[in-house]
Motif scaffolding. Structure first.
Motif, PDB file in Angstrom:
ATOM      1  N   GLU A  33       0.684  -1.306  -0.116  1.00 21.67           N
ATOM      2  CA  GLU A  33      -0.016  -0.080   0.132  1.00 21.67           C
ATOM      3  C   GLU A  33       0.873   1.197   0.074  1.00 21.67           C
ATOM      4  O   GLU A  33       0.530   2.284  -0.580  1.00 21.67           O
ATOM      5  N   LEU A  34       2.080   1.135   0.835  1.00 16.97           N
ATOM      6  CA  LEU A  34       2.767   2.343   0.716  1.00 16.97           C
ATOM      7  C   LEU A  34       3.260   2.588  -0.640  1.00 16.97           C
ATOM      8  O   LEU A  34       3.715   3.774  -1.269  1.00 16.97           O
ATOM      9  N   LEU A  35       3.793   1.598  -1.243  1.00 19.13           N
ATOM     10  CA  LEU A  35       4.446   1.837  -2.654  1.00 19.13           C
ATOM     11  C   LEU A  35       3.546   2.154  -3.743  1.00 19.13           C
ATOM     12  O   LEU A  35       3.895   2.565  -4.775  1.00 19.13           O
ATOM     13  N   ILE A  36       2.110   2.121  -3.465  1.00 23.60           N
ATOM     14  CA  ILE A  36       1.314   2.647  -4.740  1.00 23.60           C
ATOM     15  C   ILE A  36       0.844   3.995  -4.258  1.00 23.60           C
ATOM     16  O   ILE A  36       0.072   4.420  -4.997  1.00 23.60           O
ATOM     17  N   GLN A  37       1.396   4.685  -3.239  1.00 26.56           N
ATOM     18  CA  GLN A  37       1.186   6.032  -2.995  1.00 26.56           C
ATOM     19  C   GLN A  37       1.639   6.981  -4.023  1.00 26.56           C
ATOM     20  O   GLN A  37       2.327   6.740  -4.749  1.00 26.56           O
ATOM     21  N   ALA A  38       0.785   8.177  -4.273  1.00 21.37           N
ATOM     22  CA  ALA A  38       1.218   9.148  -5.293  1.00 21.37           C
ATOM     23  C   ALA A  38       2.735   9.454  -5.230  1.00 21.37           C
ATOM     24  O   ALA A  38       3.321   9.666  -6.234  1.00 21.37           O
ATOM     25  N   ALA A  39       3.435   9.494  -3.959  1.00 20.07           N
ATOM     26  CA  ALA A  39       4.878   9.785  -3.895  1.00 20.07           C
ATOM     27  C   ALA A  39       5.135   8.587  -2.749  1.00 20.07           C
ATOM     28  O   ALA A  39       5.324   8.733  -1.575  1.00 20.07           O
ATOM     29  N   PRO A  40       5.432   7.621  -3.406  1.00 15.92           N
ATOM     30  CA  PRO A  40       6.071   6.535  -2.587  1.00 15.92           C
ATOM     31  C   PRO A  40       7.403   6.761  -1.583  1.00 15.92           C
ATOM     32  O   PRO A  40       8.171   7.488  -2.175  1.00 15.92           O
ATOM     33  N   PRO A  41       7.424   6.032  -0.522  1.00 13.06           N
ATOM     34  CA  PRO A  41       8.610   6.304   0.207  1.00 13.06           C
ATOM     35  C   PRO A  41      10.139   5.710  -0.507  1.00 13.06           C
ATOM     36  O   PRO A  41      10.036   4.692  -1.351  1.00 13.06           O
ATOM     37  N   ASP A  42      11.020   6.314  -0.246  1.00 16.61           N
ATOM     38  CA  ASP A  42      12.393   5.948  -0.458  1.00 16.61           C
ATOM     39  C   ASP A  42      12.964   4.746   0.398  1.00 16.61           C
ATOM     40  O   ASP A  42      13.542   4.156   0.069  1.00 16.61           O
ATOM     41  N   VAL A  43      12.514   4.836   1.508  1.00 12.82           N
ATOM     42  CA  VAL A  43      13.175   4.096   2.729  1.00 12.82           C
ATOM     43  C   VAL A  43      11.838   3.939   3.683  1.00 12.82           C
ATOM     44  O   VAL A  43      11.027   4.523   3.640  1.00 12.82           O
ATOM     45  N   ILE A  44      11.677   2.605   3.918  1.00 12.03           N
ATOM     46  CA  ILE A  44      10.598   1.987   4.683  1.00 12.03           C
ATOM     47  C   ILE A  44      11.302   1.366   6.159  1.00 12.03           C
ATOM     48  O   ILE A  44      12.039   0.836   6.076  1.00 12.03           O
ATOM     49  N   ILE A  45      10.781   2.048   7.118  1.00 13.11           N
ATOM     50  CA  ILE A  45      11.508   1.417   8.495  1.00 13.11           C
ATOM     51  C   ILE A  45      10.285   0.604   9.114  1.00 13.11           C
ATOM     52  O   ILE A  45       9.222   1.112   9.558  1.00 13.11           O
ATOM     53  N   LEU A  46      10.499  -0.544   9.352  1.00 11.28           N
ATOM     54  CA  LEU A  46       9.417  -1.468   9.823  1.00 11.28           C
ATOM     55  C   LEU A  46       9.987  -1.461  11.404  1.00 11.28           C
ATOM     56  O   LEU A  46      10.997  -1.996  11.924  1.00 11.28           O
ATOM     57  N   ASP A  47       8.823  -0.908  12.257  1.00 14.32           N
ATOM     58  CA  ASP A  47       8.947  -1.177  13.636  1.00 14.32           C
ATOM     59  C   ASP A  47       8.425  -2.232  14.341  1.00 14.32           C
ATOM     60  O   ASP A  47       7.390  -2.782  13.878  1.00 14.32           O
ATOM     61  N   ASP A  48       9.371  -2.733  15.192  1.00 12.24           N
ATOM     62  CA  ASP A  48       9.164  -4.143  15.873  1.00 12.24           C
ATOM     63  C   ASP A  48       8.810  -5.277  15.026  1.00 12.24           C
ATOM     64  O   ASP A  48       7.771  -5.768  14.996  1.00 12.24           O
ATOM     65  N   ALA A  49       9.572  -5.466  14.133  1.00  7.31           N
ATOM     66  CA  ALA A  49       9.539  -6.314  12.942  1.00  7.31           C
ATOM     67  C   ALA A  49      10.639  -7.718  12.983  1.00  7.31           C
ATOM     68  O   ALA A  49      10.650  -8.207  11.874  1.00  7.31           O
TER      69      ALA A  49
END
Length: 336
Positions: free
Chosen positions: A124-140
């Protein structure tokens, strides 16, 4: 370990065996795990309870946000909603989760999302209009359905994973050899002036794998307290009696810090991520001035008069090797 928990050791062997089998099935590719083109950093631990994940996530956000579009993804522990939710910062903590709401409140320019499915959340994050360059997964760290490119494992100074047992006899979510998946291991909540001898002893006890890097961090408390419209010096509380309200795993370091400042207060302690009931809110409103943690503030700010509620921020400080630690993060973010 208490005598009662010793009796649970056979169950720990059973649970640990199940978790080890699960990890081996992922390691061998029998259970599938998805990788992504975007750099994904997983922050987590082996044990239950507070290890300083939120301050570490905020440290990473601060390091990356000026040069990258950053997103954090959490499951939103104890939230009332389900599925994917991209926060705008106006959600109640019960809907979004207290820690994600804390991230969005402190860093409104970044994307903060919750989803119990990390795969779906990333998609879902990657299909946003301005997708993130870096994703931080919390407690993963235990979330094996996603393969992160960089794993940061946290373990607290006073309770190293190497000295613990698997649940229910101990506090580990999985056997200690799961630490081999980590790229960077950070011993959190260290004394600010931890000695070289102490660091060497910890390194020996952790028995890191080749290629793993070890760092030490401490928690730094602010000298100011923050309300919705007012910021006060912490020493201002020397003139006033207040109630400390905590819903965190281990409030004792905070209690000790406040006592070092010769502050007089009552302490109302609740379980970690506690959702306050109407009767508890009513009681707290009768207490007058309240001081709480930033995470608890997210759950209380809409129910306590703004002039009565303040929080004390904390930050993570890398004790030494800060440049090496930050270079490892920045080098990884630049890879893809």
């Amino acid at each position: 370990m208490s005598s009662a928990r010793k009796l649970l050791y056979p169950f720990s062997l059973l649970y640990g065996g199940v978790m080890q089998l699960r990890n081996e099935l992922y390691d061998r590719g029998i259970f599938s795990s998805k990788e992504y083109e975007v750099p994904v950093i997983a922050v987590g631990n082996l044990s239950v309870g507070g290890t300083g994940k939120s301050p570490m996530v905020e440290y990473l956000i601060s390091l990356l946000k000026d040069n990258y579009r950053v997103a954090t993804l959490s499951r939103g522990y104890k939230r009332s909603s389900s599925g994917f939710l991209l926060l705008n910062g106006n959600e109640p903590a019960a809907e979004a989760g207290d820690e994600p709401l804390q991230f969005k409140s402190k860093f409104p320019e970044i994307m903060v999302a919750v989803d119990e499915s990390r795969q779906h959340g990333i998609q879902e994050l990657l299909i946003q209009a301005a997708p993130p360059d870096v994703i931080i997964l919390d407690d993963a760290f235990q979330h094996r359905k996603v393969t992160a490119g960089l794993y940061i494992l946290l373990t607290p100074y006073g309770n190293l994973y190497s000295d613990d047992l698997v649940l229910p006899a101990g506090n580990l979510r999985e056997p200690k050899w799961g630490a081999k998946r980590a790229d960077l291991v950070v011993v959190t909540k260290c004394p600010a002036k931890i000695s070289s001898e102490a660091k060497q002893k910890i390194r020996a006890r952790l028995k890191l794998q080749p290629g793993q890097e070890l760092f030490f961090s401490s928690i730094s408390y602010s000298e100011e307290i923050f309300g919705r419209k007012e910021v006060l010096p912490l020493k201002e509380l020397q003139k006033r009696h207040f109630t400390l309200v905590t819903g965190i795993a281990n409030p004792q370091p905070l209690v000790g810090y406040l006592k070092q400042h010769s502050l007089k207060f009552d302490h109302k302690a609740f379980p970690d991520h506690h959702n306050f009931t109407a009767s508890e809110i009513k009681e707290l409103r009768s207490k007058g001035l309240l001081l709480t943690t930033e995470k608890d503030y997210m759950r209380l700010k809409n129910d306590i008069p703004e002039e009565d509620l303040f929080y004390l921020p904390i930050t993570t400080q890398i004790v030494d090797g800060k440049k090496v630690f930050e270079k490892a993060i920045l080098d990884f973010a630049q890879k893809k």
